[in-house]
Design a protein around this motif. Structure first.
Motif, PDB file in Angstrom:
ATOM      1  N   ARG A   1      -6.626  -4.198   1.258  1.00 17.33           N
ATOM      2  CA  ARG A   1      -6.487  -3.292   2.396  1.00 17.33           C
ATOM      3  C   ARG A   1      -7.200  -3.872   3.611  1.00 17.33           C
ATOM      4  NH1 ARG A   1      -9.392   0.117   5.073  1.00 17.33           N
ATOM      5  NH2 ARG A   1     -11.158  -0.099   3.616  1.00 17.33           N
ATOM      6  N   LYS A   2      -6.421  -4.207   4.624  1.00 22.76           N
ATOM      7  CA  LYS A   2      -7.010  -4.670   5.875  1.00 22.76           C
ATOM      8  C   LYS A   2      -7.678  -3.494   6.585  1.00 22.76           C
ATOM      9  CE  LYS A   2      -3.246  -6.432   7.603  1.00 22.76           C
ATOM     10  NZ  LYS A   2      -2.344  -7.193   8.491  1.00 22.76           N
ATOM     11  N   SER A   3      -8.623  -3.805   7.452  1.00 21.15           N
ATOM     12  CA  SER A   3      -9.400  -2.746   8.101  1.00 21.15           C
ATOM     13  C   SER A   3      -8.549  -1.850   8.983  1.00 21.15           C
ATOM     14  CB  SER A   3     -10.533  -3.359   8.928  1.00 21.15           C
ATOM     15  OG  SER A   3     -10.006  -4.244   9.894  1.00 21.15           O
ATOM     16  N   ASN A   4      -7.410  -2.352   9.459  1.00 23.02           N
ATOM     17  CA  ASN A   4      -6.554  -1.542  10.336  1.00 23.02           C
ATOM     18  C   ASN A   4      -5.344  -0.990   9.609  1.00 23.02           C
ATOM     19  OD1 ASN A   4      -5.303  -3.996   9.963  1.00 23.02           O
ATOM     20  ND2 ASN A   4      -4.499  -4.097  12.062  1.00 23.02           N
ATOM     21  N   ALA A   5      -5.344  -1.078   8.278  1.00 25.60           N
ATOM     22  CA  ALA A   5      -4.186  -0.628   7.505  1.00 25.60           C
ATOM     23  C   ALA A   5      -4.518   0.655   6.763  1.00 25.60           C
ATOM     24  CB  ALA A   5      -3.759  -1.702   6.510  1.00 25.60           C
ATOM     25  N   ALA A   6      -3.518   1.536   6.678  1.00 28.62           N
ATOM     26  CA  ALA A   6      -3.711   2.802   5.979  1.00 28.62           C
ATOM     27  C   ALA A   6      -3.647   2.621   4.477  1.00 28.62           C
ATOM     28  CB  ALA A   6      -2.662   3.814   6.437  1.00 28.62           C
ATOM     29  N   ARG A   7      -2.852   1.638   4.014  1.00 25.98           N
ATOM     30  CA  ARG A   7      -2.669   1.422   2.585  1.00 25.98           C
ATOM     31  C   ARG A   7      -2.828  -0.058   2.256  1.00 25.98           C
ATOM     32  NH1 ARG A   7       0.906   5.271   4.147  1.00 25.98           N
ATOM     33  NH2 ARG A   7       0.861   7.253   2.990  1.00 25.98           N
ATOM     34  N   PRO A   8      -3.243  -0.349   1.033  1.00 27.09           N
ATOM     35  CA  PRO A   8      -3.381  -1.758   0.634  1.00 27.09           C
ATOM     36  C   PRO A   8      -2.027  -2.418   0.430  1.00 27.09           C
ATOM     37  CG  PRO A   8      -3.864  -0.314  -1.219  1.00 27.09           C
ATOM     38  CD  PRO A   8      -3.700   0.578  -0.023  1.00 27.09           C
TER      39      PRO A   8
END
Length: 324
Positions: free
Chosen positions: A173-180
């Motif tokens: 999961r990137k820091s700007n992503a809601a889901r992995p």
């Protein structure tokens, strides 16, 4: 129940090391339970030859001796298999101690501690209790000692995958992503930077080198069969890549408002600090690629003042997290 191979090899090694005379295949077969369970002589012979080769690959010196009657016997003399004395200087001992501390939260913590204790007992590591030996300490001891935590569950499987050159699959999961997202990676190396562990490797879907922060790996790390598809570089610059993403080599500056008593890593990088009323401080810090992701980690303790593009990036990341 079949006896595990590791136990079978250990029993064979103990027999060969403990005997005063060479033991024949017949004697070894009657002494080791796993060999007694072999269905036929042919099956036993294949098993024994494989085990003997495996022990030799592990470093055990096995002598083959022919008796006067022409019978072949096997023995591993202790003198031939005794390791030379281990002597470590202060720097080598410190490196080993630090490596053992890395495993404090991992499965091999007990083994690492036991190994250090054996080295101390054998005199292989310098003693730090100089007063007990009647000598003055050469270097004053500090109350601080280095500590490298390895709390992430992904650390151990990724370390083993790097060592064995095995591809892995994990959700990231990137820091700007809601889901992995699912990542297929050929792992190269692990490195700790500012208290966080990072993995460098080849991302198969993106066909490029990538660096992953272990704390953002969600779920288990699964190994995959097959060889690497990309060459492993001679030098992997994990820290340089992370520093670049965190703005360490930035030529621009950003102004942020930081809550008092929070965000000490940001204060360490600040080029200018100004106190504000209401329990806030204004900082000027280097601004480069990835600074927005780092600032998001401090949540409500940080407010971006300028530049406007950085403020917009941080707001977008916070909104993405809120939606998740």
């Amino acid at each position: 129940m079949a006896i595990p191979k590791a136990e079978r090899l250990m029993n064979l090694a103990l027999c060969l090391l403990g005997t005063r005379r060479p033991l024949t295949k017949r004697e070894l077969r009657s002494s080791i339970e796993a060999y007694l369970e072999a269905g036929s002589d042919e099956s036993f012979n294949r098993m024994f030859e494989r085990d003997k080769d495996d022990l030799r690959e592990l470093g055990l010196v096995i002598d083959t001796v022919e008796s006067l009657e022409g019978e072949i016997g096997y023995r591993a003399q202790r003198d031939s298999n005794r390791l030379p004395p281990i002597a470590l200087d202060a720097e080598e001992a410190t490196a080993l101690g630090l490596a053992a501390r890395v495993w404090q939260q991992a499965r091999l913590a007990g083994a690492a501690s036991g190994a250090l204790q054996k080295l101390h007992a054998a005199g292989g590591m310098p003693q730090h209790d100089d007063a007990a030996q009647g000598t003055a300490p050469a270097v004053p001891h500090s109350t601080l000692e280095p500590h490298i935590p390895a709390r992430e569950a992904a650390f151990e499987p990724l370390m083993l995958a790097c060592r064995d050159r095995r591809p892995v699959v994990f959700d990231y999961r990137k820091s700007n992503a809601a889901r992995p997202e699912r990542r297929q990676v050929e792992p190269w190396t692990l490195e700790c930077w500012r208290g966080h562990w990072y993995l460098a490797g080849f991302d198969r879907e993106r066909q490029a080198e990538r660096v992953f922060r272990l704390s953002r790996i969600t779920g288990p790390v699964r190994s995959r069969s097959g060889a690497f598809t990309a060459a492993v570089p001679d030098q992997v610059t994990v820290r340089e890549t992370v520093e670049r993403w965190a703005g360490e080599s930035a030529s621009r500056s950003a102004r942020i408002r930081l809550r008092s008593g929070a965000g000490y890593p940001l204060r360490a990088r600040a080029t200018e600090v100004r106190e504000l009323p209401g329990g806030w401080e204004e900082l000027e810090i280097p601004y480069g690629h990835g600074l927005d992701a780092w600032l998001v980690e401090f949540g409500p303790d940080v407010i971006v003042l300028e530049p406007a593009e950085l403020r917009a990036e941080v707001v977008d990341r916070l909104r993405a997290v809120a939606k998740g």
